[in-house]
Structures are given as structure tokens and as C-alpha cells.
Design a protein around this motif. Structure first.
Motif, short mmCIF file in Angstrom:
data_model
loop_
_atom_site.label_atom_id
_atom_site.label_comp_id
_atom_site.label_asym_id
_atom_site.label_seq_id
_atom_site.Cartn_x
_atom_site.Cartn_y
_atom_site.Cartn_z
N ALA A 92 0.85 -1.19 0.00
CA ALA A 92 0.00 0.00 0.00
C ALA A 92 0.89 1.24 0.00
N ALA A 93 0.52 2.23 -0.77
CA ALA A 93 1.35 3.43 -0.92
C ALA A 93 1.62 4.11 0.41
N GLU A 94 0.65 4.06 1.32
CA GLU A 94 0.80 4.76 2.60
C GLU A 94 1.46 3.90 3.68
N SER A 95 1.84 2.66 3.34
CA SER A 95 2.45 1.77 4.34
C SER A 95 3.88 2.21 4.65
N ASN A 96 4.44 1.60 5.68
CA ASN A 96 5.81 1.92 6.10
C ASN A 96 6.85 0.98 5.50
N PHE A 97 6.41 0.05 4.67
CA PHE A 97 7.35 -0.91 4.07
C PHE A 97 8.17 -0.22 2.98
N GLU A 98 9.48 -0.37 3.07
CA GLU A 98 10.36 0.29 2.11
C GLU A 98 11.12 -0.68 1.22
N SER A 99 11.18 -1.95 1.60
CA SER A 99 11.96 -2.93 0.83
C SER A 99 11.31 -4.30 0.97
N VAL A 100 11.74 -5.22 0.11
CA VAL A 100 11.22 -6.59 0.19
C VAL A 100 11.57 -7.21 1.54
N GLU A 101 12.74 -6.87 2.07
CA GLU A 101 13.15 -7.42 3.37
C GLU A 101 12.16 -7.08 4.47
N ASP A 102 11.51 -5.93 4.37
CA ASP A 102 10.55 -5.51 5.39
C ASP A 102 9.30 -6.39 5.42
N LEU A 103 9.12 -7.23 4.41
CA LEU A 103 7.88 -8.01 4.27
C LEU A 103 8.00 -9.43 4.81
N LYS A 104 9.10 -9.74 5.46
CA LYS A 104 9.39 -11.12 5.85
C LYS A 104 8.25 -11.81 6.59
N ASN A 105 7.64 -11.16 7.55
CA ASN A 105 6.61 -11.81 8.36
C ASN A 105 5.21 -11.28 8.06
N GLN A 106 5.06 -10.68 6.88
CA GLN A 106 3.77 -10.10 6.53
C GLN A 106 2.89 -11.10 5.77
N LYS A 107 1.59 -10.99 5.98
CA LYS A 107 0.64 -11.83 5.26
C LYS A 107 0.61 -11.40 3.78
N VAL A 108 0.47 -12.39 2.90
CA VAL A 108 0.49 -12.14 1.47
C VAL A 108 -0.94 -12.14 0.92
N ALA A 109 -1.31 -11.10 0.18
CA ALA A 109 -2.58 -11.10 -0.53
C ALA A 109 -2.43 -11.96 -1.79
N ILE A 110 -3.36 -12.90 -2.02
CA ILE A 110 -3.33 -13.73 -3.21
C ILE A 110 -4.73 -13.77 -3.83
N SER A 111 -4.80 -13.97 -5.12
CA SER A 111 -6.11 -14.02 -5.76
C SER A 111 -6.89 -15.24 -5.30
N ARG A 112 -6.22 -16.38 -5.29
CA ARG A 112 -6.79 -17.61 -4.72
C ARG A 112 -5.66 -18.63 -4.60
#
Length: 282
Positions: A92-112
Motif C-alpha cells: 500500500a502506498a501509505e504503508s511503512n514498508f520500504e523494501s522486500v526485506e521488510d515483508l518477511k513476516n507479513q501476510k500475502v494477498a493472493i487471488s486464490r
């Protein structure tokens, strides 16, 4: 007239199909070919093939191989796009994530589940050295569902084709923090086994007709303008995409099939690899 129902994503890769439909080329070769858009991607197309809602799918290589290994009675009759697919990693544009490394423990949105966005999350996690068993997912249906999920914080990131998603990046809805190319050719043409056995001549005519267009697709005058208009893209983005995209007119190779299977097995997404009983050398 042979009736053939084809499904594919509403993305720029598939303009050759629409050109053949719109200008009557399929009709002229005795084919009544209809097209169905699948904005929610490969998982939905796999289901539609199983349910006999469509006869043919222009589908992600890894997704259909995984589904065939889980019982989908479909055949890969040709490679369609020989180049890799570039998956953008979006937040999301307003999120605090700046790099792929920041996403390590984040939930992934998937189509299905079983979709490209699902499978490529594993590929990206492995590339990053993350524990793939700890990945968690939020099913969102399509790109509009992903926009909502990321905005509401129900997921941290969403992987989708770089250029298809770029208008949302340009609009400030998403930020792209990285890219993850597929380690294989990205799209193949799959056909229900029973449909192929009933009308092999019709399928081969369809492929021959399509291949005559894809061979010269990049040479069509102002094709970049047609692509940009139809798929709401900037012309300069389409020009960049055309440079890195290669249409194929041949069968996918045994080595490519094996490569995909080995990676799916390594990621624990299939129970075992199998011989290439589901692809047809031509």
C-alpha cells in the motif's frame, strides 16, 4: 464451424487472441472461438477447465503444471510466452514498508490458492531465504480485492504482473518495492484432455492460426498504441514490455517442465514429480 471456448487473463499478453477473433481470422479457418476473461487468474482458470466451463486456457506455466499434478486432466499443447513473467511486489502506498526485506513476516494477498500470486510468493520467499512454511495468505479474489486488503492492513503485500499493476503504482495506490521474475517461461496453452481427443484437428488449426499472428505481432504498425489503449497503459511502458516479451510458436521443452516440477517439489507445493505424460511433443 468448430466451437472452442478459451479463457485467459485480461492482460496485454493476450491481444493476439483478440485480434484473431475481432478480424474474423479464426472464423475464416472454420473456428467459432469465444473468449472469457479471468481477472482472478490461474486458479480460477484451473477450476473452469476442471468444470468444463472452458475448453482451452492461456495460463501460467507453474499453475497449470501444479494443477495437472493434482488431478486436472488437461494437456499442455504449446508454450505461449517464452520469456519470464515479471512479478511486481506491491505494498500500500501509505504503508511503512520500504523494501522486500521488510515483508518477511507479513501476510500475502493472493487471488486464490493455486494462483500465480500464491505460487510466486513461495518463489520470492525462497529467493529471500525465508522459511516458506511460515507464509500466511489472505485470499482477495482479484487486483481490486488486493487494493482493499492492503489498504485495510489485512495483508502486507501483493504480487502481480509488473506492467498490469503499474497504473496503480502511477496513481499512488500501490508502491512497488521489488520485482520477482519467474525462473521459467511464463504462459502456456492448456486444453482439456477430453476436448483435445474429441477434436485434435480443431485445436491444431487454432494454434496454427494464432501462431501466424504472434510470429509477426511486434511488427504490426503502431501495435504499442493499440496495446496502451486497450489495457490502459502508458505507451512508454508498453514499449519497454514489448522489448522483454517473446511469443512462442513451439511446444514447451522437457527441461522446462522438469525445472518447474523440481521447484514446486522443493517448495513442498507438489508431493512428487512425474514424467511428462501431460504434454504433447509436436
Amino acid at each position: 464451424m468448430r466451437n472452442i471456448k478459451v479463457g485467459g487473463v485480461p492482460e496485454h499478453f493476450n491481444l493476439p487472441w483478440h485480434l484473431c477473433i475481432d478480424d474474423g481470422t479464426f472464423n475464416n479457418n472454420g473456428l467459432d472461438l469465444s473468449w472469457r476473461d479471468f481477472p482472478d487468474g490461474t486458479g480460477a482458470m484451473c477450476k473452469a477447465l476442471r468444470n468444463k466451463e472452458i475448453d482451452v486456457a492461456v495460463i501460467l506455466t507453474e499453475g497449470i503444471i501444479k494443477d495437472i499434478l493434482h488431478g486436472n486432466e488437461a494437456l499442455i499443447v504449446q508454450e505461449y510466452i517464452a520469456s519470464p513473467l515479471i512479478w511486481g511486489i506491491h505494498v500500500a502506498a501509505e504503508s511503512n514498508f520500504e523494501s522486500v526485506e521488510d515483508l518477511k513476516n507479513q501476510k500475502v494477498a493472493i487471488s486464490r490458492y493455486g494462483s500465480g500470486s500464491h505460487l510466486m510468493a513461495y518463489v520470492n520467499a525462497r529467493n529471500m531465504g525465508w522459511d516458506t512454511s511460515k507464509l500466511e495468505f489472505e485470499v482477495v479474489g482479484d487486483i481490486n480485492g488486493a487494493v482493499k486488503a492492503l489498504k485495510e492492513g489485512r495483508a502486507g503485500y501483493f504480487m502481480w504482473e509488473h506492467f498490469t499493476t503499474k497504473p496503480l503504482v502511477d496513481q499512488g495506490v500501490f508502491r512497488r518495492v521489488g520485482d520477482c521474475p519467474t525462473p521459467w517461461s511464463c504462459f502456456v496453452i492448456a486444453v482439456r484432455k477430453d476436448f483435445f481427443e474429441a477434436d485434435q484437428a480443431g485445436i491444431l488449426t487454432m494454434l496454427k492460426t494464432l501462431n501466424e499472428v504472434t510470429k509477426k505481432f511486434k511488427e504490426i504498425p503502431k501495435v504499442e498504441l493499440a496495446l496502451a489503449k486497450k489495457y490502459d497503459q502508458k505507451v512508454e511502458d508498453i514499449e519497454q514490455w514489448l522489448k522483454i516479451t517473446t511469443w512462442s510458436q513451439k511446444q514447451i521443452s522437457v527441461l522446462e517442465i522438469q525445472k518447474v516440477q523440481e521447484q514446486l517439489l522443493e517448495l513442498d507445493l507438489i508431493p512428487e514429480t512425474k514424467d511428462n505424460y501431460y504434454f504433447l511433443p509436436r
